[in-house]
Design an enzyme around this catalytic site. Sequence first.
Site, PDB file in Angstrom:
ATOM      1  N   TYR A 234     -48.427  37.896 -24.160  1.00 17.15           N
ATOM      2  CA  TYR A 234     -49.639  37.349 -24.722  1.00 17.15           C
ATOM      3  C   TYR A 234     -50.628  37.096 -23.701  1.00 17.15           C
ATOM      4  O   TYR A 234     -51.973  36.704 -23.901  1.00 17.15           O
ATOM      5  CB  TYR A 234     -49.564  36.230 -25.603  1.00 17.15           C
ATOM      6  N   LYS A 235     -50.231  37.408 -22.289  1.00 18.07           N
ATOM      7  CA  LYS A 235     -51.194  37.182 -21.240  1.00 18.07           C
ATOM      8  C   LYS A 235     -51.892  38.382 -20.770  1.00 18.07           C
ATOM      9  O   LYS A 235     -52.503  38.908 -21.424  1.00 18.07           O
ATOM     10  CB  LYS A 235     -50.198  36.199 -19.996  1.00 18.07           C
TER      11      LYS A 235
ATOM     12  N   ASP B 216     -38.939  35.176 -13.929  1.00 20.63           N
ATOM     13  CA  ASP B 216     -39.939  35.139 -15.129  1.00 20.63           C
ATOM     14  C   ASP B 216     -41.106  35.958 -14.754  1.00 20.63           C
ATOM     15  O   ASP B 216     -41.867  35.486 -13.630  1.00 20.63           O
ATOM     16  CB  ASP B 216     -40.210  33.514 -15.328  1.00 20.63           C
TER      17      ASP B 216
ATOM     18  N   ARG C 215     -58.312  26.853 -12.757  1.00 25.38           N
ATOM     19  CA  ARG C 215     -57.754  27.995 -12.631  1.00 25.38           C
ATOM     20  C   ARG C 215     -58.544  29.133 -13.190  1.00 25.38           C
ATOM     21  O   ARG C 215     -59.204  29.041 -14.184  1.00 25.38           O
ATOM     22  CB  ARG C 215     -56.412  27.727 -13.277  1.00 25.38           C
TER      23      ARG C 215
ATOM     24  N   PHE D 294     -42.687  26.773 -13.987  1.00 27.30           N
ATOM     25  CA  PHE D 294     -43.133  26.337 -15.490  1.00 27.30           C
ATOM     26  C   PHE D 294     -42.396  25.520 -16.160  1.00 27.30           C
ATOM     27  O   PHE D 294     -41.190  25.693 -16.142  1.00 27.30           O
ATOM     28  CB  PHE D 294     -43.476  27.534 -16.038  1.00 27.30           C
TER      29      PHE D 294
END
Length: 412
Positions: free
Chosen positions: A222-223, A197, A371, A126
């Site tokens: 927040y995911k 991560d 996605r 990422f």
Amino acid sequence: MPPTRDDLARLDAEDPLAPRRADFVLPDGVIYLDGNSLGALPRLTPARLAKVATREWGEGLIRSWNQAGWIDLGRRIAAKIAPLIGARADEVAVADSTSVNLFKLLSAALRMRPGRHAILTQADNFPTDIYIAEGLVGQLGPAYRLQRVAAAEIAAAVDEDTAVVMLTHVDYRTGALHDMAAVTRAAQAKGALMLWDLSHSAGALPVDLGGAGADLAVGCGYKYLNGGPGAPAYLYVAARHHAGFRQPLSGWLGHADPFAFEGGYRPAAGIASAICGTPPILALAALECGIDGFAGVDLGALRAKSMRMGDLFIALVEELCAGQGLTLASPRDAERRGSQVSFRHREGYAVMQALIARGVIGDFRAPDLIRFGFAPLYLRFIDLWDAAEALRDVLASRDYDRPEHRRRAAVT
Ligand SMILES: *Cc1c(COP(=O)(O)O)cnc(C)c1O
């Protein structure tokens, strides 16, 4: 034969997690397949935020640091995140963003491995993970380096100069899942530390940092954890490292005695020294509501539902959209996949915009990936059927050719 919509409705009727959907605000006419990027709003969050603002802040004022427990809120939430990631409560802290926590932990890792100079990562990790590591080694000077290799070459690339291996457990593009225990062993066998991560893992699948023997970890609030846009992040430091752990953002709330207002920094014992400054109480209150949504959830059942959803979605899309230029970009084997499925399409951006215009919300990742994330707490099996059907319609009608679907927004 792919399943029918009735088959999927039957799976919903048998789904032990189905009642959890009522805990979330989900607008009518929306199929939300982006809980891996921004989790849905828990039904209890708005009232909690209103209470913290009006009663605790408005009336309690500064007294609320003690009387409303604000000063302990981060620690309380960390203790609730711990079982989701296979950690002890005293190994987790909630603070800052994932990016900032990466900086703190990578810095600490280099310090714990003096004489070693490399941070090893996956070449297409990422971006913020890579950028933060670049910034850190740039600051430390020419002896230090960030080494980027392909996913399959990670284990072989660890050597005597590797201080820390930094990997994202679930690949944000393809959903490919690393074998946490095996990679951790490979890193540690050469004397390196292992930093995971968990941004695309926690809340979607059981994570066992302790069982894998991981050294360090970070992750996003927040995911799948549903903490709200820009929610505070978390970090993990294995207890065996606490004595030697020093991170450079030595703010006053990580001090051993913040309210002694001493002239110099003395780190707090244990995980508390990972804290930097004053916690964002409104944001933490929202994050706690998100984490509370996992209370009593069987993570094995969550994972089973998520894997089944991925398998079904692949089968549906490959059947309904055959010949329309889609190729699967995710592992076909659910055991090797996180809770998302991605497809490549030449016109991926416009295809996703056309889907969103129909209320099917996924996202696009450059250069050509569409996605779809499956948040097992609130997604229904019939949503998969409806989303695959919408995708078929968008592709068959070439709806994506319309100019309004081709304009790029700032956030994709
Ligand atoms: C979402 C995500 C982040 C987010 O970092 P922020 O500091 O919250 O912007 C970091 N790493 C990974 C792997 C992510 O998926």
